[in-house]
Design a protein around this motif. Structure first.
Motif, short mmCIF file in Angstrom:
data_model
loop_
_atom_site.label_atom_id
_atom_site.label_comp_id
_atom_site.label_asym_id
_atom_site.label_seq_id
_atom_site.Cartn_x
_atom_site.Cartn_y
_atom_site.Cartn_z
N LEU A 1 -0.81 -3.06 -11.40
CA LEU A 1 1.01 -3.24 -11.57
C LEU A 1 1.58 -3.43 -10.36
CD1 LEU A 1 1.41 -1.79 -15.12
CD2 LEU A 1 0.60 -4.00 -14.46
N ARG A 2 1.33 -2.49 -9.62
CA ARG A 2 1.94 -2.22 -8.38
C ARG A 2 1.47 -2.56 -7.07
NH1 ARG A 2 3.56 2.51 -5.02
NH2 ARG A 2 5.63 2.73 -4.63
N MET A 3 2.18 -3.17 -6.15
CA MET A 3 1.49 -3.65 -4.82
C MET A 3 0.82 -2.24 -4.35
SD MET A 3 4.18 -6.09 -3.32
CE MET A 3 5.14 -7.28 -4.14
N PRO A 4 -0.11 -2.65 -3.33
CA PRO A 4 -0.61 -1.34 -2.41
C PRO A 4 0.61 -1.14 -1.59
CG PRO A 4 -1.76 -3.66 -1.99
CD PRO A 4 -0.92 -3.75 -3.24
N GLU A 5 0.22 0.20 -0.72
CA GLU A 5 1.31 0.64 0.07
C GLU A 5 1.42 -0.33 1.33
OE1 GLU A 5 3.20 3.31 -0.17
OE2 GLU A 5 2.66 3.42 -2.50
N GLU A 6 0.40 -0.81 1.73
CA GLU A 6 0.52 -1.66 3.06
C GLU A 6 1.46 -2.93 2.68
OE1 GLU A 6 -3.64 -2.34 1.32
OE2 GLU A 6 -2.11 -0.71 1.63
N GLN A 7 1.24 -3.60 1.65
CA GLN A 7 2.02 -4.52 1.11
C GLN A 7 3.61 -4.21 0.82
OE1 GLN A 7 0.62 -6.78 -2.04
NE2 GLN A 7 -1.16 -7.66 -0.96
#
Length: 560
Positions: A499-505
């Motif tokens: 549901l949540r974007m990865p940290e790098e994005q």
């Protein structure tokens, strides 16, 4: 006014013979030897439509001549001229409904697209705008494939209708109709006829689509800046079909709340309470933005934000003005009350900002405008204009308190990262508007619009106390359904898509998610490169240093 004799197609005449009644329009004229036989359409109780075959005579009982008919204002404007102009079509109503639908569509495209793109941090401008753009397109396809008739079709359950396509020619060019809107008294007799506007079904399908689309786009405001775009693409159709259609049928399409007499004139519950609660629930499950984004999330373009907000405000005339399904006397009342409440709320919110923070906030003014528009929506055509001012005062203050005071004291509100505060501007304001409608709905205006007779707000006595209770119970149903349905949908999506974007994005933003950025600030489409565009380098040999005077500005020292 015309004096008429008539022969009713109904076994029980609803108006006495030789009465004076307002002529709404002529449906058909047939010339006979000594009289003119007309199909006329009038509106008993100013809303519910019946067709009668009438023999038009003069006050003295003599048949009217063509000259008399011309003097009475009867023309062939509404008679069947071509197959594209059927007898039941009211060109004015149809034109207004399509205009109102276009106004509401412009609130989303480009109104909220512009507002979202400019009110967020620069690195999320493209992503925020795209979430709104995608929702608008996806909702339309799902709506015509199955969604419309799940909300306004034949009943499947007391809160849900049977889904079916709305694509066939026969269906779309037929006269608009909400089949389960016929309201019966306790003894089984009909109290309110089936809602059948004087325009084709295609107009109604499109008008209601724009309402469904803006609900999803408003919901998106809670999860901007971190929701996985792929998860959002899956969420939109699922939430439309399994959450929105339930509220729409229950309150508008002839469901159990509609026939119980709950008032939701134009979407205070169906749209705003639903989007606010579902958005807050989605924000909980998706998770928060980065800590740096939560602490500092300035608009990237305040002037463009005002442009989007202005389109939203002006578009609300179609939002509430189109709800009566006709260009009748309710529509202008709703439009006037909408603008009165919005203006009052904006001024109250701005005044509170000045009193407590020492300066007016442009973002605060937009939020005050929004809460006023939301609050008046459930009762726009049913309250008097002095009540619209009162509702504006409360919508400019109560959501302000919930956002500025209660939010900081509530552990739950602090934990859930509602990016644009949709819970406060839509859930709180929508609930407030629904309850205030239960207090302030004016009986005479209710008779013009509502299916249940003797509806009134508690302020007017009689059954008004029960009306307030109905509004409260309906709000609890909408809140509960949206929490449960949104939770189930997101948990199901989470099995397949994060549901949540990865940290790098999350760190990079638009460039990582879409490969695009909102502004090319370093040349013709050139992206930022710290080795060439950093503060300590310059294409002209200039040494750049941070200014000690202005936070974020840059001083320039030129080597001669």
């Amino acid at each position: 006014m015309l004096f008429i004799n008539y022969t009713s197609q109904s076994p029980t005449p609803l108006i006495p013979i030789r009465t004076t009644y307002e002529l709404i329009r002529v449906q058909k004229i047939e010339v006979h030897a000594f009289s003119f036989s007309l199909h006329l359409i009038y509106q008993p109780n100013q809303l519910h439509n019946k067709d009668y075959r009438l023999i038009l005579t003069s006050q003295e009982g003599k048949a009217l001549s063509p000259r008399n008919l011309a003097m009475a204002g009867i023309t062939n404007a509404y008679s069947e001229i071509t197959p594209a102009v059927p007898l039941w079509l009211n060109k004015g109503d149809n034109a207004w409904q399509l205009t109102a639908a276009t106004f509401v569509g412009l609130q989303s495209m480009p109104g909220l697209v512009i507002l979202y793109a400019s009110i967020v941090k620069k690195k999320w401008a493209v992503n925020s705008a795209f979430m709104a753009l995608y929702a608008f397109a996806a909702v339309l396809i799902c709506w015509v494939l199955v969604g419309y008739r799940m909300a306004f079709g034949d009943q499947l359950l007391p809160f849900w209708a049977k889904g079916a396509p709305s694509l066939g020619q026969k269906f779309l060019i037929s006269r608009a109709k909400v089949p389960k809107s016929t309201h019966f008294r306790d003894d089984g007799s009909i109290e309110t006829q089936t809602v059948e506007p004087f325009y084709p079904m295609a107009s109604l399908v499109y008008f209601q689509f724009t309402f469904a689309a803006i609900t999803l786009i408003l919901l998106a405001g809670s999860v901007l800046g971190r929701m996985n775009i792929k998860a959002w693409m899956a969420f939109v159709p699922l939430w439309l079909l399994f959450s929105y259609t339930v509220g729409a049928f229950s309150l508008w399409g002839g469901g159990f709340l509609y026939h119980w007499g709950v008032i939701d004139y134009s979407g205070g519950y169906v749209i705003h309470l639903s989007s606010g609660i579902a958005g807050f629930t989605a924000a909980y499950w998706v998770g928060p933005r980065l800590k740096s984004d939560r602490e500092r999330f300035p608009p990237n373009n305040v002037l463009l934000m005002l442009c989007g907000a202005g389109m939203l405000w002006m578009g609300w005339s179609g939002f509430n003005g189109g709800a009566p399904y006709a260009a009748n006397i309710v529509a202008p009342i709703a439009v006037l009350n909408t603008n009165i409440c919005a203006a009052t709320s904006l001024l109250v919110w701005t005044s509170l900002d000045v009193v407590f923070f020492g300066k007016p906030s442009v973002i605060g003014a937009v939020q005050g405008m929004m809460t006023g528009l939301v609050c008046i929506t459930p009762g726009a055509g049913l309250v008097q204009s002095w009540a619209a001012i009162l509702m504006g005062m409360l919508s400019g203050s109560i959501p302000w308190v919930s956002m500025m005071v209660l939010h900081k004291k509530s552990a739950l509100l602090q934990k859930v990262d509602d990016t644009l505060g949709v819970f406060h501007t839509h859930a709180v304001a929508g609930l407030l508007g629904g309850l205030l409608t239960g207090l302030l709905a004016e009986p005479a205006l209710c008779k013009l619009m509502l299916p249940v007779g003797n509806s009134r707000g508690a302020f007017y006595g009689g059954s008004g106390g029960m009306q307030f209770l109905k509004q409260l119970v309906a709000a609890m149903f909408v809140i509960a359904w949206n929490i449960v349905s949104t939770t189930i949908i997101l948990l199901a999506i989470r099995v397949f898509i994060p549901l949540r974007m990865p940290e790098e994005q999350l760190i990079i933003g638009d460039d990582a998610v879409h490969g695009e950025e909102a502004y090319a600030l370093w040349g013709d489409g050139e992206k930022y490169d710290p080795t060439r565009h950093g503060w300590n380098t310059s294409a002209y040999g200039e040494e750049m240093a941070p200014s000690p005077y202005i936070n974020g500005a840059r001083g320039v020292t030129i080597n001669l």
